[in-house]
Design an enzyme around this catalytic site. Structure first.
Site, short mmCIF file in Angstrom:
data_model
loop_
_atom_site.label_atom_id
_atom_site.label_comp_id
_atom_site.label_asym_id
_atom_site.label_seq_id
_atom_site.Cartn_x
_atom_site.Cartn_y
_atom_site.Cartn_z
CD GLU A 196 -2.88 -1.19 2.38
OE1 GLU A 196 -2.85 -0.22 3.19
OE2 GLU A 196 -3.67 -2.13 2.49
CG HIS B 189 -6.18 0.10 4.90
ND1 HIS B 189 -4.98 -0.55 5.05
CD2 HIS B 189 -6.93 -0.29 5.96
CE1 HIS B 189 -4.99 -1.28 6.15
NE2 HIS B 189 -6.17 -1.14 6.72
#
Length: 528
Positions: free
Chosen positions: A261, A280
């Site tokens: 990420e 997220h």
């Protein structure tokens, strides 16, 4: 003056709890680079972070006064727990604060997948009116497979049941009685993969769960299955998922977390219309952020003021003087629990703990908590700590009993753990060595002298000449050094147990060769 550094954004409600304490100085400095944090941390007694700040071993080493690290959230991936523990720094998290938000986000993803909401929105905003292109499916009477049945998995299941879905759950620590009491069926992972129309994962990321949804797993699934991950990136093999979507095996997927990420702009997932991606957002609600901010502020405040410690990942709540005596036994118990958890086969039902020796004069609750933490940690990882281990065990239907024995034993102090599952009963005994190091001294009927550290290969075998040499040669060929070895046997030529402590990880290929070695009955790799 007690100094607290808040290095990630925290709600004003949380900050106010800390600022209201007269002896606290609270400094908020976000977006610090690692070198800057390393320099600043020297003067602080406590550090509060979310997920952005990486509390590495180097930063912990530079922390000359640090007593507490508070993580506003569940995962402790960004905190070097071993380094903090070694330096005597308490690490606490807030495992319950974002439960509802993540469960609701999961249901949002399931609904969006079922009715093509994201795709239809994008199409309509382009001026299109393609109703037939976005034909959806109902949730009613569909099978939802929940992989991992902790707090979030349980909340997802409750909501899915209200839609009239049949919920299948896979969790090695979940008893059938607990699941069935809320209308959920407990199944093995293979059954879940074969029967589910939707599969939602809710496990921590561990060596065992990494890529558990893999090419092989997709091959077992129904055609047209839908996949959801709001837990941890890496549980699903993203390359395998992209290929399964392209082939039509998977009708759609919704992911909130990723192996790396932010998600790479080169990811194949970005090219697939029937894959929904969010950055997220599972815990990104006003309520969740408020909950974790307030909770982390309260637990850090209480720890610094000398009150009972809550949600500690590496420290039980006990008086200082008693803790000094019990500390090596607490460590022993956690290792006994972890070893037992990984050795036993089947779903855990009962854990019977018997203490004997001079330790029975003390309150043994911290030891039992530590054993429960060790038992659950191989699967639940950061979501289990000393404080919540007993309640999490109860939630999963694991009955824990504690007894004390004044009977004279072979050892000055002895802790016996008996775990009963739906398949077997295992009995493990442990004590401390002369220099107060944890030792396992008996596994079922076999006396051993085992240091429960690092990676171990636990083998049941026939007691035959040459076996140890063959195994040593095999490990040597794979460049694996044997750090220590112990063995016990029923009688000469009978069944025996052999345990190797090794200095490197055992590959799947090597493990298969060990299993196929003559006179080997079974083997397991255990990591502590």
């Amino acid at each position: 003056m007690i100094k607290i550094l808040v290095s990630d954004p925290l709600s004003e409600e949380g900050l106010k709890i800390l600022k209201d304490v007269h002896d606290f100085q609270v400094d908020v400095q976000t977006d610090l680079k690692p070198e800057a944090l390393k320099e600043r941390i020297k003067d602080y007694d406590a550090l509060i972070v979310r997920s952005a700040t990486k509390v590495t071993a180097q930063i912990i080493e530079a922390a000359e006064k640090l007593k507490v690290i508070g993580r506003a959230g569940v995962g402790l991936d960004n905190v070097d727990l071993a380094a903090a523990t070694k330096k005597g720094i308490i690490v606490m998290n807030t495992p319950g604060g974002n439960t509802i938000s993540t469960a609701e986000h999961t249901l949002s993803m399931i609904l969006a997948l079922s009715r093509n909401i994201a795709q239809a929105n994008a199409s309509t905003k382009k001026g299109e009116w393609k109703r037939s292109k976005f034909m959806g499916v109902e949730l009613y009477n569909k099978n939802l497979g929940v992989v991992g049945f902790g707090r979030i998995g349980k909340e997802v299941a409750k909501r899915a049941l209200s839609f009239g879905m049949r919920v299948l759950a896979y969790d090695p620590f979940l008893s059938r009685e607990v699941a069935e009491s809320i209308g959920v069926e407990v199944v093995e992972l293979k059954t879940l993969l074969q029967q589910a129309d939707y599969i939602s994962v809710h496990t921590p990321l561990t060596d065992e769960t990494k890529h558990m949804i893999s090419v092989e797993a997709f091959a077992l699934m129904k055609n047209g299955v839908r996949i959801i991950n709001c837990a941890r990136g890496g549980i699903i093999d993203e390359m395998a998922l992209a290929e399964a979507v392209k082939q039509g095996k998977v009708a759609g997927a919704a992911l909130d977390v990723f192996e790396k990420e932010p998600l790479s702009t080169e990811s194949e997932l970005l090219k697939l219309d029937n894959v929904i991606l969010t950055p997220h957002l599972g815990a990104s609600t006003e309520e969740a952020q408020l909950n974790v901010a307030v909770e982390v502020a309260e637990i850090v405040r209480d720890a610094l003021l000398g009150k009972c410690i809550r949600n500690a990942a590496n420290y039980p709540c006990v008086e200082t003087e008693v803790f000094k005596f019990l500390e090596p036994y607490i460590e022993l118990c956690e290792k006994l629990g972890s070893f037992t958890s990984q050795l036993a086969e089947g779903r855990f039902k009962e854990l019977d703990i018997t203490y004997s020796g001079e330790i029975i004069k003390y309150d043994l609750t911290p030891l039992t908590m530590s054993l429960a933490k060790g038992l659950l940690s191989p699967i639940l990882k950061d979501t289990v700590n000393f404080i919540n281990s007993l309640s999490l065990s109860q939630e999963r239907g694991i009955k824990i009993t504690e007894s004390r024995s004044s009977k004279e034993e072979e050892f000055v102090n002895l802790i016996q753990v008996a775990i009963r599952t739906d398949k077997e009963t295992k009995i493990i005994m442990g004590t401390l060595s002369a220099n107060k190091q944890p030792r396992i001294v008996k596994i079922d009927d076999y006396y051993v002298e085992l240091a429960p550290f690092g990676e171990m290969i636990v083998i049941q075998n026939w007691d035959r000449p040459g076996l140890i040499g063959n195994l040593g040669t095999l490990l040597g060929k794979h460049n694996i050094n044997i750090a220590a070895m112990t063995f016990g046997r029923e009688k000469p030529g009978g069944k025996a147990i052999t345990v190797f402590n090794v200095d490197a990880s055992v590959s799947a290929d090597l493990f298969n060769k060990i299993i196929r070695t003559e006179n080997i009955l079974s083997a397991k790799v255990i990591k502590i």
